[in-house]
Enzyme design. Structure first.
Site, PDB file in Angstrom:
ATOM      1  N   HIS A 144       0.837  -1.206   0.000  1.00 46.64           N
ATOM      2  CA  HIS A 144       0.000   0.000   0.000  1.00 46.64           C
ATOM      3  C   HIS A 144       0.874   1.259   0.000  1.00 46.64           C
ATOM      4  CE1 HIS A 144      -3.726   2.243   1.485  1.00 46.64           C
ATOM      5  NE2 HIS A 144      -2.764   3.128   1.655  1.00 46.64           N
ATOM      6  N   GLU A 145       1.839   1.299   0.907  1.00 47.39           N
ATOM      7  CA  GLU A 145       2.696   2.482   1.015  1.00 47.39           C
ATOM      8  C   GLU A 145       3.590   2.648  -0.221  1.00 47.39           C
ATOM      9  OE1 GLU A 145       1.690   4.303   3.186  1.00 47.39           O
ATOM     10  OE2 GLU A 145       0.707   2.877   4.528  1.00 47.39           O
TER      11      GLU A 145
END
Length: 244
Positions: A144-145
């Site tokens: 996600h990051e």
């Protein structure tokens, strides 16, 4: 660590002064062996009566837990960097944009919010060691990051622009795998599974945008997410399709 960039991921890196990390015990031996056992038994059975000793014990206990969590978090991180197809692919794609990401840009630390991690455009990725459940959770969080990392490198995102923020959140939740079928069943059970991939992405993106200090309300967050939904959800770069 400087103040977090507001809304950068919906999982912001906290400012250093807001992270309540217990201080290191003066003598690490005090939390090992027989002495640690004695103090633990005294605490559990209510025999620590001295307020100072009680406070020091609880501080040492939290410090020891943080150290253990930190070690486990870095082990999970290193596993993801070496064996996760999604993480490895994202790192390769970011490198193609002339941005180098190494383990020095991906750190584990204690977080005092219920968030799995965060992205700071200048500092990198923070993984919240006290919120990571297992290596699969860390894999999804890191993926996600790294989508945010990719978006920052490719599009120079203005994280205080709610539409920019919403778009990156939609992409990150959709492409990271955190809204895949089995994750939804684990989190919500079969009763709520009917929401599907798109509803999961919308829900998570809205929560993240609502946490942006520029956003006035959850209703505004929902409105912005809906406004950019079609173009951002269908933008699967650098993947050919959504991983479910």
């Amino acid at each position: 660590m400087t103040q977090s960039t507001p809304g950068a991921t919906g999982l912001d890196i906290p400012a250093a002064e807001t992270i309540a990390v217990p201080s290191e015990p003066k003598d690490l031996n005090s939390i090992k062996g027989f002495e640690w056992w004695r103090r633990t038994m005294s605490y559990k059975t209510g025999f620590i009566s001295d307020p100072q000793e009680l406070k020091q014990y609880e501080n040492d206990l939290q410090y020891k837990k943080n150290q253990d969590d930190c070690k486990q978090c870095y082990e999970y991180r290193d596993w993801a960097l070496n064996y996760s197809p999604t993480v490895i692919f994202m790192l390769q794609q970011i490198k193609k944009l002339n941005v180098a990401v190494s383990d020095k840009n991906i750190i584990c630390d204690f977080c005092n919010d219920w968030k799995g991690g965060g992205f700071h455009p200048e500092l990198g990725v923070l993984l919240c060691q006290n919120r990571i459940i297992d290596k699969w959770h860390l894999e999804d969080t890191l993926a996600h990051e790294l989508v945010h990392y990719y978006d920052e490198a490719k599009f120079k995102v203005d994280w205080l622009n709610l539409k920019h923020h919403a778009c990156s959140e939609i992409r990150a939740s959709s492409l990271s795998g955190e809204c895949r079928v089995m994750n939804q069943i684990k989190r919500a059970g079969l009763a709520r599974f009917g929401r599907g991939h798109q509803d999961c992405v919308k829900r998570r993106a809205t929560l993240s945008v609502a946490a942006n200090p520029v956003c006035k309300s959850k209703e505004e967050a929902e409105k912005v997410v809906n406004e950019v939904w079609d173009s951002c959800f269908n933008d699967t770069r650098p993947f050919e399709q959504i991983y479910r």
